[in-house]
Design a protein around this motif. Structure first.
Motif, PDB file in Angstrom:
ATOM      1  N   LYS A 145      33.849  33.181  32.108  1.00  0.00           N
ATOM      2  CA  LYS A 145      34.402  32.340  31.037  1.00  0.00           C
ATOM      3  C   LYS A 145      35.846  32.700  30.692  1.00  0.00           C
ATOM      4  N   ASN A 146      36.336  33.814  31.226  1.00  0.00           N
ATOM      5  CA  ASN A 146      37.714  34.227  30.965  1.00  0.00           C
ATOM      6  C   ASN A 146      38.682  33.200  31.542  1.00  0.00           C
ATOM      7  N   THR A 147      39.724  32.868  30.801  1.00  0.00           N
ATOM      8  CA  THR A 147      40.688  31.861  31.253  1.00  0.00           C
ATOM      9  C   THR A 147      41.422  32.285  32.529  1.00  0.00           C
ATOM     10  N   ASN A 150      39.477  32.884  38.416  1.00  0.00           N
ATOM     11  CA  ASN A 150      39.875  31.917  39.440  1.00  0.00           C
ATOM     12  C   ASN A 150      39.070  32.212  40.698  1.00  0.00           C
TER      13      ASN A 150
END
Length: 297
Positions: A145-147, A150
């Motif tokens: 969930k961390n922005t 990737n």
């Protein structure tokens, strides 16, 4: 895993024993092969606190290990540990293992927590692809969930290193460097070799595991109250999570019995000073490097 915040905000026994520290600029530190020498008072305390937790409770703690770490992350979310920007400074091998500049590296962070080491590494080095896993499903979800997450730069998955085969997520002999940073201490000593065998399978021949964890007679070990001892150098915190405190001899035997070669294995002795509280706290860690041989014996 945050030493500075630990002594600024909270000095309770349980909090001290729940923290794996980071390096701070200006703190006293020395490395070597000599363990910390106890004061007479400390030696007396350890000699006095020999009572072990019952066998029933030991079995329950082993059975509930994943649940206890999941509850830890439920309580603390992503706020408990600071990002570990010290990792590349302390472990120059993360960059030095390149054979040529801008070589793409594949790393494994075994026991990634909520990404406090993972994301700083990915930000600092654009030529890294990272596999990262953790025992706690909740921690893995926080990473995803961390922005900064990737899927083109990292693959994160839940894994019990002592029984889940890493080959289900990582190709054999594909990892340039693996990290075990304040992870192995949370595993029962009888099962630690299983985690090392698991990592061995995905590590390229000639490549290394970088290790950092609690050392014998670290301040956290001396803060445990009577009734917290599970075995030799092995303790349980109030929240049910556990911690082992390593000697260099034990760690060396552990890795070499699996087939690794020892490159570096030394104590890091630090004295953390909190001037506001007037605290001087001795910390002891083991910082080590073990290599998978180029050819099997």
């Amino acid at each position: 895993m945050d030493e500075s915040r630990m002594f600024q905000e909270n000095t309770s026994d349980n909090y001290l024993n729940s923290v794996a520290p980071i390096c701070e600029d200006g703190a006293f530190q020395k490395k070597g092969h000599s363990a910390r020498i106890l004061s007479p008072e400390e030696a007396e305390k350890l000699a006095r606190d020999q009572a072990l937790v019952s066998d029933f409770k030991k079995l329950k703690l082993e059975k509930d290990a994943q649940k206890n770490w999941d509850l830890f992350y439920k309580r603390n979310s992503t706020n408990f540990f600071k990002d570990r920007h010290w990792t590349t400074r302390e472990f120059e091998d993360l960059k030095a293992c390149r054979e040529f500049e801008d070589q793409k590296l594949t790393i494994l962070e075994a026991g990634c927590g909520v990404g406090n080491c993972l994301f700083p590494l990915l930000e600092e080095d654009l030529n890294i692809f990272a596999y990262a896993c953790d025992f706690s499903p909740r921690a893995v979800e926080y990473v995803k969930k961390n922005t900064l997450y990737n899927i083109e730069r990292c693959k994160v998955f839940q894994c019990d290193l002592t029984k889940d085969d890493l080959l289900e997520n990582i190709p054999a002999d594909s990892v340039d460097v693996a990290t075990l940073i304040f992870v192995l201490s949370a595993i029962h000593p009888d099962k630690m070799h299983l985690a090392l065998q698991n990592i061995y399978k995905v590590l390229k021949p000639g490549k290394c595991v970088l290790f950092r964890d609690y050392g014998l007679y670290d301040h956290a070990m001396l803060r445990f109250k009577s009734g917290s001892k599970l075995g030799e150098n092995f303790y349980v915190r109030q929240d049910g999570t556990r911690s082992y405190f390593f000697t260099d001899e034990f760690l060396s035997h552990l890795f070499m019995a699996v087939g690794y070669e020892q490159v570096v294995n030394e104590y890091v002795l630090r004295e953390t000073v909190n001037r506001k509280e007037g605290l001087r706290v001795p910390r002891v860690f083991l910082q080590s490097k073990f290599r998978k041989p180029l050819s099997e014996a």
